[in-house]
Design a protein around this motif. Structure first.
Motif, PDB file in Angstrom:
ATOM      1  N   TYR A  61     -34.501  19.621  16.156  1.00 49.08           N
ATOM      2  CA  TYR A  61     -35.059  18.299  15.817  1.00 49.08           C
ATOM      3  C   TYR A  61     -35.929  17.717  16.928  1.00 49.08           C
ATOM      4  O   TYR A  61     -36.454  16.621  16.821  1.00 49.08           O
ATOM      5  N   GLU A  62     -36.037  18.460  18.019  1.00 49.48           N
ATOM      6  CA  GLU A  62     -36.869  18.016  19.139  1.00 49.48           C
ATOM      7  C   GLU A  62     -38.087  18.926  19.188  1.00 49.48           C
ATOM      8  O   GLU A  62     -38.037  20.047  18.685  1.00 49.48           O
ATOM      9  N   LEU A  63     -39.149  18.477  19.824  1.00 47.57           N
ATOM     10  CA  LEU A  63     -40.338  19.322  19.961  1.00 47.57           C
ATOM     11  C   LEU A  63     -40.495  19.721  21.431  1.00 47.57           C
ATOM     12  O   LEU A  63     -40.674  18.860  22.300  1.00 47.57           O
ATOM     13  N   ILE A  64     -40.400  21.009  21.689  1.00 51.69           N
ATOM     14  CA  ILE A  64     -40.520  21.504  23.065  1.00 51.69           C
ATOM     15  C   ILE A  64     -41.988  21.537  23.457  1.00 51.69           C
ATOM     16  O   ILE A  64     -42.805  22.216  22.814  1.00 51.69           O
ATOM     17  N   ARG A  65     -42.298  20.785  24.492  1.00 46.80           N
ATOM     18  CA  ARG A  65     -43.675  20.765  25.008  1.00 46.80           C
ATOM     19  C   ARG A  65     -43.643  20.880  26.526  1.00 46.80           C
ATOM     20  O   ARG A  65     -42.719  20.390  27.171  1.00 46.80           O
ATOM     21  N   VAL A  66     -44.662  21.503  27.087  1.00 43.90           N
ATOM     22  CA  VAL A  66     -44.761  21.641  28.543  1.00 43.90           C
ATOM     23  C   VAL A  66     -45.965  20.858  29.063  1.00 43.90           C
ATOM     24  O   VAL A  66     -45.883  20.114  30.033  1.00 43.90           O
ATOM     25  N   LEU A  67     -47.106  21.001  28.400  1.00 45.82           N
ATOM     26  CA  LEU A  67     -48.327  20.323  28.861  1.00 45.82           C
ATOM     27  C   LEU A  67     -48.309  18.848  28.433  1.00 45.82           C
ATOM     28  O   LEU A  67     -48.184  18.547  27.246  1.00 45.82           O
ATOM     29  N   ASP A  68     -48.435  17.972  29.409  1.00 45.91           N
ATOM     30  CA  ASP A  68     -48.417  16.542  29.062  1.00 45.91           C
ATOM     31  C   ASP A  68     -49.838  16.022  28.836  1.00 45.91           C
ATOM     32  O   ASP A  68     -50.803  16.778  28.903  1.00 45.91           O
ATOM     33  N   ASP A  69     -49.945  14.725  28.572  1.00 49.92           N
ATOM     34  CA  ASP A  69     -51.252  14.168  28.224  1.00 49.92           C
ATOM     35  C   ASP A  69     -52.209  14.108  29.418  1.00 49.92           C
ATOM     36  O   ASP A  69     -53.397  13.840  29.249  1.00 49.92           O
ATOM     37  N   ASP A  70     -51.675  14.334  30.626  1.00 53.91           N
ATOM     38  CA  ASP A  70     -52.551  14.425  31.800  1.00 53.91           C
ATOM     39  C   ASP A  70     -52.815  15.883  32.182  1.00 53.91           C
ATOM     40  O   ASP A  70     -53.207  16.169  33.318  1.00 53.91           O
ATOM     41  N   GLY A 342     -53.617  18.408  19.402  1.00 54.66           N
ATOM     42  CA  GLY A 342     -54.878  18.877  19.966  1.00 54.66           C
ATOM     43  C   GLY A 342     -55.231  20.319  19.673  1.00 54.66           C
ATOM     44  O   GLY A 342     -54.715  20.939  18.743  1.00 54.66           O
ATOM     45  N   ASP A 343     -56.118  20.831  20.506  1.00 52.52           N
ATOM     46  CA  ASP A 343     -56.635  22.190  20.339  1.00 52.52           C
ATOM     47  C   ASP A 343     -56.077  23.070  21.472  1.00 52.52           C
ATOM     48  O   ASP A 343     -56.173  22.714  22.647  1.00 52.52           O
ATOM     49  N   PRO A 344     -55.504  24.234  21.128  1.00 50.33           N
ATOM     50  CA  PRO A 344     -54.840  25.045  22.156  1.00 50.33           C
ATOM     51  C   PRO A 344     -55.775  25.548  23.257  1.00 50.33           C
ATOM     52  O   PRO A 344     -55.360  25.636  24.422  1.00 50.33           O
ATOM     53  N   VAL A 345     -57.016  25.854  22.903  1.00 51.29           N
ATOM     54  CA  VAL A 345     -57.954  26.354  23.916  1.00 51.29           C
ATOM     55  C   VAL A 345     -58.311  25.223  24.888  1.00 51.29           C
ATOM     56  O   VAL A 345     -58.259  25.381  26.114  1.00 51.29           O
ATOM     57  N   ASP A 350     -58.093  22.533  30.037  1.00 53.02           N
ATOM     58  CA  ASP A 350     -57.943  21.288  30.798  1.00 53.02           C
ATOM     59  C   ASP A 350     -56.819  21.399  31.830  1.00 53.02           C
ATOM     60  O   ASP A 350     -56.893  20.820  32.918  1.00 53.02           O
ATOM     61  N   HIS A 351     -55.779  22.146  31.494  1.00 45.59           N
ATOM     62  CA  HIS A 351     -54.686  22.349  32.445  1.00 45.59           C
ATOM     63  C   HIS A 351     -55.183  23.132  33.663  1.00 45.59           C
ATOM     64  O   HIS A 351     -54.900  22.774  34.816  1.00 45.59           O
ATOM     65  N   LEU A 352     -55.943  24.179  33.398  1.00 43.47           N
ATOM     66  CA  LEU A 352     -56.469  24.990  34.505  1.00 43.47           C
ATOM     67  C   LEU A 352     -57.419  24.171  35.373  1.00 43.47           C
ATOM     68  O   LEU A 352     -57.438  24.310  36.598  1.00 43.47           O
ATOM     69  N   ILE A 353     -58.196  23.297  34.733  1.00 47.19           N
ATOM     70  CA  ILE A 353     -59.096  22.423  35.503  1.00 47.19           C
ATOM     71  C   ILE A 353     -58.270  21.461  36.361  1.00 47.19           C
ATOM     72  O   ILE A 353     -58.544  21.267  37.540  1.00 47.19           O
ATOM     73  N   ALA A 354     -57.193  20.919  35.754  1.00 46.06           N
ATOM     74  CA  ALA A 354     -56.320  20.007  36.505  1.00 46.06           C
ATOM     75  C   ALA A 354     -55.673  20.718  37.698  1.00 46.06           C
ATOM     76  O   ALA A 354     -55.418  20.099  38.741  1.00 46.06           O
ATOM     77  N   ALA A 357     -58.116  25.388  39.224  1.00 46.46           N
ATOM     78  CA  ALA A 357     -58.345  26.833  39.123  1.00 46.46           C
ATOM     79  C   ALA A 357     -59.477  27.190  38.157  1.00 46.46           C
ATOM     80  O   ALA A 357     -59.734  28.360  37.899  1.00 46.46           O
ATOM     81  N   TRP A 358     -60.149  26.172  37.616  1.00 47.21           N
ATOM     82  CA  TRP A 358     -61.137  26.416  36.564  1.00 47.21           C
ATOM     83  C   TRP A 358     -62.121  25.266  36.539  1.00 47.21           C
ATOM     84  O   TRP A 358     -61.834  24.186  37.086  1.00 47.21           O
ATOM     85  N   ASP A 359     -63.258  25.461  35.926  1.00 46.21           N
ATOM     86  CA  ASP A 359     -64.210  24.348  35.747  1.00 46.21           C
ATOM     87  C   ASP A 359     -65.072  24.606  34.509  1.00 46.21           C
ATOM     88  O   ASP A 359     -65.045  25.697  33.943  1.00 46.21           O
ATOM     89  N   GLU A 360     -65.833  23.605  34.119  1.00 40.99           N
ATOM     90  CA  GLU A 360     -66.631  23.683  32.888  1.00 40.99           C
ATOM     91  C   GLU A 360     -67.659  24.817  32.959  1.00 40.99           C
ATOM     92  O   GLU A 360     -67.919  25.482  31.954  1.00 40.99           O
TER      93      GLU A 360
END
Ligand SMILES: Cc1ncc(C[n+]2csc(CCOP(=O)(O)OP(=O)(O)O)c2C)c(N)n1
Length: 430
Positions: A61-70, A342-345, A350-354, A357-360
């Protein structure tokens, strides 16, 4: 206690009414995802893998998430992957999307008879392909090609199968995208929904029976859970504690039918595991890290004889069901844009940019590189031939019906050859 006069009697019974589930929105209504409870990233506990299922009944009944809104990775399900691993995962997902776009177009150009995209669901099979070991067996659906892309399956071979040309590894015997890739731990896809769920359980039972170390992984879509095979697989997995990970890829739709036709809308598919006596967890399917973390947990449970796990991957089918489908006939055109997870890609990017380790620029370069790679593969396959332009030898049609052709197949093949010889002789005479 009910009052005597309030008792239902034949005379005051209301007429029966059939409940027809109603989708949250229609093409002519506002998009509504009010029923989606995202919960909070990192908030769901991660029990020990040896925990008894009776202590985990809150989890579905819970949703497991790792990536937050930031765009940060938080909580106990974070698999703590190195940036290089995340980039590999991102690459597999971007490749899947580029391949899908190009081959969908190839259908519109008449180069193949059929195609299905997995847009929006790439994180699920990409992460699982990478998280599991070589030798574990995957029983996929037609919406799990990121598994092959994550393992660098040759793109030209995929195209040959999709074009049913002379180099098609399945010799033109299967509908496009019903691939089979044993060397990649990718079991043959069947058009008959759900049948592979049972095979995966049997395969896992065999692995345990042989005291092997391998586990199996299987998918069904939300709609397919309504098939009897789902129930059979769950029953056998539970009774024999099969080392398997059973997954429901809940993308909210089965062609035009919303998921509410396969289960009561407020009941997570993950909760179905409770009735069978093994744990069910519900995971954000658009969160590469959550998919990986949950898979790792379920895999460890399976490998240590703690039995099966049901994972519901909560996601959204961002595009039409197939090349034969127009989703604007049954849902709002802009629904995908509003999907609360959202969109998985984009999220992994965005996580890698945060992380720094990555950029546009690198992302744009990756997209361009992979588009080009797909283009080259399609060109190579086109040179062999597209639909109807090039075919596997007709004799192939009689191969592999049985391990060895029986007399009837031999007779039919002879008949075919005789007729063809006759036709060409007639052709020459005319
Ligand atoms: C046994 C069977 N019944 C019906 C079909 C036709 N069919 C193909 S895909 C599909 C919808 C499946 O939906 P779902 O399981 O939710 O998976 P999704 O396509 O959304 O990934 C149906 C009904 C089929 N292929 N096999």
């Amino acid at each position: 206690m009910p009052q005597e006069d309030a008792r239902v009697t034949k005379s005051n019974l209301p007429r029966l009414e059939l409940h027809i589930p109603e989708p949250p929105s229609r093409p002519d209504t506002e998009v509504s995802f009010a029923h989606v409870n995202r919960g909070e990233a990192g908030a769901v506990r991660r029990p020990d893998i040896a925990e008894h299922e009776s202590n985990m009944r809150d989890l579905p009944y819970e949703l497991i998430r790792v990536l937050d809104d930031d765009d940060r990775a938080v909580g106990p399900w974070d698999p703590k992957l190195a940036p290089e691993t995340l980039i590999k995962g991102l690459r597999a997902m971007v490749l899947t999307r580029a391949f899908d776009d190009r081959l969908f177009r190839a259908h519109r150009q008449g180069k193949t008879s059929f195609y299905m995209k997995s847009t929006g669901e790439e994180a699920i099979s990409a992460a699982q392909s990478m998280a599991l070991d070589k030798g574990d067996m995957f029983f996929p659906t037609y919406r799990a090609m990121a598994w092959l892309h994550a393992r660098n399956y040759p793109l030209t071979t995929l195209c040959n199968q999709i074009f049913s040309n002379a180099e098609d590894p399945l010799a033109g015997k299967q509908l496009p995208i019903l691939h089979s890739a044993r060397e990649y731990d990718f079991y043959s896809i069947s058009g008959n929904l759900g049948v592979r769920f049972v095979h995966a359980v049997g395969w896992a039972m065999a692995s345990a029976y042989k005291n092997d170390t391998k586990i199996s992984l299987a998918y069904v879509g939300d709609g397919t859970t309504a098939e009897g095979d789902f129930h059979e697989a769950m029953t056998f997995a539970a009774a024999y504690r099969a080392p398997t990970i059973l997954c429901v890829t809940n993308n909210q739709y089965a062609i035009s039918s919303f998921a509410g036709f396969a289960a009561p809308e407020r009941l997570p598919f993950a909760a179905k595991a409770l009735a069978y006596g093994f744990p069910g967890i519900k995971v954000d399917g658009n969160d590469f890290l959550a998919v990986w973390g949950a898979t790792q947990w379920a895999a460890e449970r399976a490998r240590t004889n703690n039995g099966p796990t049901l994972i519901e991957f909560y996601t959204y089918r961002a595009e039409g069901h197939s090349t034969s489908d127009d989703p604007s006939a049954y849902r709002p055109k802009d629904e995908a844009k509003h999907w609360p997870l959202g969109d998985p890609v984009e999220r992994l990017k965005d996580h890698l940019i945060a992380l720094g380790a990555w950029d546009e620029e690198r992302h744009a370069a990756l997209e361009a590189e992979l588009k080009e790679k797909v283009k080259i593969a399609v060109k190579e396959a086109e040179a062999i031939g597209t639909l109807g332009q090039s075919k596997p030898p007709i004799e192939e049609m009689f191969e592999d019906v049985f391990a060895e052709k029986d007399w009837r197949l031999k007779e039919q093949l002879r008949e075919l050859k005789r007729r063809r010889a006759g036709d060409s002789a007639a052709g020459e005479g005319a």
